[in-house]
Scaffold this motif. Structure first.
Motif, PDB file in Angstrom:
ATOM      1  N   THR A 318       0.808  -1.228   0.000  1.00 51.89           N
ATOM      2  CA  THR A 318       0.000   0.000   0.000  1.00 51.89           C
ATOM      3  C   THR A 318       0.835   1.269   0.000  1.00 51.89           C
ATOM      4  N   ARG A 323      -0.944   1.140   7.765  1.00 50.41           N
ATOM      5  CA  ARG A 323      -2.225   0.562   7.395  1.00 50.41           C
ATOM      6  C   ARG A 323      -2.319  -0.886   7.874  1.00 50.41           C
ATOM      7  N   PRO A 326      -2.781  -5.937   4.493  1.00 46.37           N
ATOM      8  CA  PRO A 326      -3.806  -6.377   3.541  1.00 46.37           C
ATOM      9  C   PRO A 326      -4.120  -7.867   3.611  1.00 46.37           C
ATOM     10  N   SER A 331      -9.126  -5.711   6.425  1.00 46.50           N
ATOM     11  CA  SER A 331      -8.400  -4.573   5.867  1.00 46.50           C
ATOM     12  C   SER A 331      -9.140  -3.989   4.669  1.00 46.50           C
ATOM     13  N   ASP A 333      -7.760  -2.821   2.289  1.00 46.85           N
ATOM     14  CA  ASP A 333      -6.894  -3.144   1.154  1.00 46.85           C
ATOM     15  C   ASP A 333      -6.827  -4.639   0.882  1.00 46.85           C
ATOM     16  N   LEU A 336      -6.208  -6.334  -2.545  1.00 51.35           N
ATOM     17  CA  LEU A 336      -4.875  -6.499  -3.119  1.00 51.35           C
ATOM     18  C   LEU A 336      -4.393  -7.937  -2.970  1.00 51.35           C
TER      19      LEU A 336
END
Length: 379
Positions: A318, A323, A326, A331, A333, A336
């Motif tokens: 990311t 963060r 992932p 998450s 994200d 991904l």
């Protein structure tokens, strides 16, 4: 200040990044430390002494290939004098009876040997060099000395279906422990991700095989879960800056072995005492505890279990190390990861343009320090 108030008990001493092998999943960073900048004998001995004073009781002497250090026995002897248990983490290339005798006499306690596959041809192909016969000989030398012997195997698309044969190989070599480590996609593993990533079905079959062997053999089998398939992130080294530290060949100190590319000012043992680095450096305090977390980690009941997952993976995928990993299904994200696991399109956001090449379907070998990468189409 260290808010956890804990001392480290383990240290990974990366004595050199030089290595005779060129494994495409190598855990060394893409930008290797040059041999000309490596810590000298006296510097490593001081690091060992400071580590022992800090509380470290177990040191993994690794690399690259630590046997390339002519002063390895001196480093082992210092650790023994300081009451630090030493394990040699080696490819086996260069481990002769005379060399092993010197290390044992200096106080070496155990050996972890890497192998790339269950057969000589496959192991040599993945390693990028004929090395299997030397590994087999090294295993025999270690067991003849009565030292505990462990086997480390990095698993990926090309060898995962042979996990049973790999376990049988370890049993025939007399190992006490086999670490079956599914590829972690950092460094060269990330560069070669497209060639290494297994299928979900491969992983399920392999895990079933491992479980069957766990039920029928007394050898300890460690299954390091894969990053991309379970939806649950792995704890970051037992917590960032909580139980262990890594010292790079050039003296940089990292809270985890994969943290080279994070946007941190990594402290160096040439500039600071190891105790200051552990207790006071900004790099080690950056992601300790839970106060740095945003949502969904901050309110997650697992925040003291998985610590938000891997900071290095969050950054690699990311561009933001704060963060949520992932790999976590919670998450924002997570797509991904699911896109990757499904074989879908993915664009790598390089956190340091010009330093780390983007992932490619054409695997490349890690270069020797200060050398350029060679093209490789072996997988």
């Amino acid at each position: 200040m260290n808010p956890l108030g804990k001392a480290p008990w383990a240290m990974l001493a990366e004595l050199t990044h030089a290595c005779p092998l060129r494994c495409p999943y190598c855990s060394n960073p893409v930008e290797l430390a040059a041999r000309s900048g490596e810590l000298g004998t006296a510097e490593w001995q001081r690091v060992i002494e400071e580590a022992a004073a800090l509380g470290v009781v177990h040191a993994h002497l690794s690399g690259g290939e630590p046997l390339l250090r002519p002063d390895l026995a001196d480093i082992v002897a210092t650790a023994e004098q300081e009451g630090v248990y030493t394990q040699l983490v080696t490819s086996g290339v260069g481990l002769t009876e005379r060399r092993l005798g010197e290390l044992v006499a200096s106080g070496l306690r155990s050996v972890q040997l890497s192998v790339q596959a269950a057969t000589a041809g496959e192991s040599d192909r993945i390693a990028g060099r004929r090395s299997f016969a030397r590994k087999e000989r090294a295993a025999a030398l270690v067991t003849a000395r009565g030292l505990p012997l462990g086997l480390n195997v990095v698993l990926h698309r090309e060898n995962l279906d042979a996990v049973g044969e790999i376990i049988e190989l370890g049993l025939s070599w007399g190992v006490e422990r086999i670490e079956l480590a599914n590829t972690q996609f950092y460094g060269w593993g990330l560069v070669n991700r497209s060639a290494l990533l297994p299928t979900r079905e491969q992983l399920a079959r392999a895990e079933a095989v491992v479980q069957k062997y766990r039920e029928t053999t007394g050898v300890e089998l460690i299954w390091v879960i894969p990053d991309y398939f379970d939806g649950v992130p792995k704890p970051c080294m037992g917590g960032w800056g909580a139980i262990s530290l890594t010292v790079a060949p050039d003296g940089r100190v990292l809270p985890c072995p994969a943290a080279y590319d994070l946007p941190l000012d990594l402290p160096n043992v040439r500039d600071h005492a190891l105790s200051w680095i552990w207790e006071r450096s900004a790099a080690f305090d950056a992601y300790r505890g839970t106060s740095w977390m945003g949502e969904p980690c901050r309110s997650c009941p697992r925040r003291e279990v998985d610590f938000g997952g891997c900071r290095c993976q969050a950054y690699a995928l990311t561009g933001d190390p704060t963060r949520t990993d992932p790999a976590c299904a919670l998450s924002p994200d997570h797509h991904l990861i699911t896109d990757l696991a499904a074989g879908g399109p993915w664009t790598y956001r390089s956190p340091a343009p010009g330093r780390a090449p983007a992932p490619t379907d054409e695997p490349v070998r890690p270069p020797a320090p200060s050398a350029s990468a060679e093209g490789w189409s072996g997988l």
